[in-house]
Design an enzyme around this catalytic site. Structure first.
Site, short mmCIF file in Angstrom:
data_model
loop_
_atom_site.label_atom_id
_atom_site.label_comp_id
_atom_site.label_asym_id
_atom_site.label_seq_id
_atom_site.Cartn_x
_atom_site.Cartn_y
_atom_site.Cartn_z
N PRO A 63 0.67 -1.27 0.04
CA PRO A 63 0.04 -0.01 -0.04
C PRO A 63 0.96 1.35 0.05
O PRO A 63 1.90 1.51 0.63
CB PRO A 63 -0.78 0.05 1.25
CG PRO A 63 -0.57 -1.37 1.77
CD PRO A 63 0.83 -1.91 1.19
N GLU A 64 0.64 2.26 -0.97
CA GLU A 64 1.31 3.33 -0.98
C GLU A 64 0.38 4.67 -0.44
O GLU A 64 -0.57 4.30 0.06
CB GLU A 64 1.96 3.86 -2.31
CG GLU A 64 2.95 2.54 -2.77
CD GLU A 64 3.98 3.35 -3.63
OE1 GLU A 64 4.33 4.30 -3.71
OE2 GLU A 64 4.47 2.43 -4.70
#
Ligand code: ZN
Length: 286
Positions: A2-3
């Site tokens: 997840p960014e």
């Protein structure tokens, strides 16, 4: 992994779902996930969380922060595959059960589940964290230091950051210098600014440096807007790229034609990370 745009959307979704609600209890199904000064006394810490209201849900870089009305903090690091699910069904009832490590039992009988198949995610238990100035408490707990938020980075601060001999991609990935910009969005921002990823920071002019900062913020904001998966959808866990994946210009497109000039997108390794660029739109430069 997840960014930042995904984490921003998770924070927004969680905020909408649980702010102001009571946390009836916090169930830890895998105690190894717990970090911080209270890790040995985590049961006592979580007993003090039980029955309290959720006062704030926010994030710092990719760290998700939930603060109760008695100023206790649950801080999640999502790791490679950490996600949240919101629902009402008992945990044992589905295929995510064995990857569910923490369950927040919300007063209205909903469950917020932290699921993480790869198990790099962590839950930090902290007290005294000010959600507007979280760094002090995070540093006191010996979490890795973070640079300024990419989205809040000021022009003059960014110019100073670029005064280094490191390659620009290496700098953009250094969370202690600029926080929250991961591999995907670093590549996309460098393409948008027309800068080769191995370019030496010190060789970038002030003007192009400003273009880069604008590109970073623009790419992140567009990804945040496009990343709104629906939190209430129990079937699709948070943490995917949302609709932004289709709009990527270089990331994951090696061998495909550049959408701007038609040249073939290339992939190299910079700072140990797969790095994608267009050799025509992003010349190596002097
Ligand atoms: Zn191109």
């Amino acid at each position: 992994m997840p960014e930042l745009p995904e984490v921003e959307n998770i924070a927004a979704g969680l905020r909408e779902a649980i702010r102001g609600e009571y946390l009836e209890r916090v169930e830890v199904r895998r105690p190894g996930i717990i970090q911080g000064p209270h890790r040995r006394r985590w049961r006592r810490f979580l007993a003090q969380v039980a029955g309290r209201r959720v006062a704030r849900v926010t994030r710092r870089a990719k760290r998700l922060i939930i603060v109760t009305d008695n100023r206790l903090t649950l801080l999640f690091q999502l790791g490679m595959t950490g996600k949240f699910l919101l629902g009402t069904k008992p945990v044992e009832a589905d295929e995510f059960a064995k990857h569910t490590h923490v369950v927040l039992h919300v007063g209205d009988r909903r469950l917020v589940r932290f699921i993480d198949a790869r198990r790099f995610g962590r839950l930090w238990l902290l007290d005294g964290l000010d959600p507007d100035e979280p760094d002090e408490a995070m540093n006191a707990a010996r979490m890795g230091p973070l640079g300024p938020e990419a989205l809040a980075m000021r022009t003059d601060a960014f110019r100073r950051l670029l005064q280094t001999e490191r390659s620009v991609k290496t700098l953009l990935l250094d969370q202690t210098r600029i926080a929250g910009l991961g591999n995907i969005y670093a590549d996309e921002a460098l393409f948008a600014a027309g800068i080769h990823p191995t370019r030496r920071c010190g060789a970038i002019s002030d003007e192009v440096g400003q273009d880069l900062l604008r590109a970073i913020k623009s790419v992140l904001r567009r990804a945040i807007r496009a990343g709104g998966t629906t939190f209430s959808d129990y079937r699709s866990p948070y943490g995917d790229m949302g609709r932004f994946r289709r709009r990527l210009r270089v990331y994951g497109r090696q061998g495909e034609p550049c959408r701007r000039c038609g040249a073939t997108i290339e992939k190299i390794v910079v700072a140990g990370r797969g790095t994608h660029f267009c050799p025509t739109c992003q010349p190596v430069g002097p």
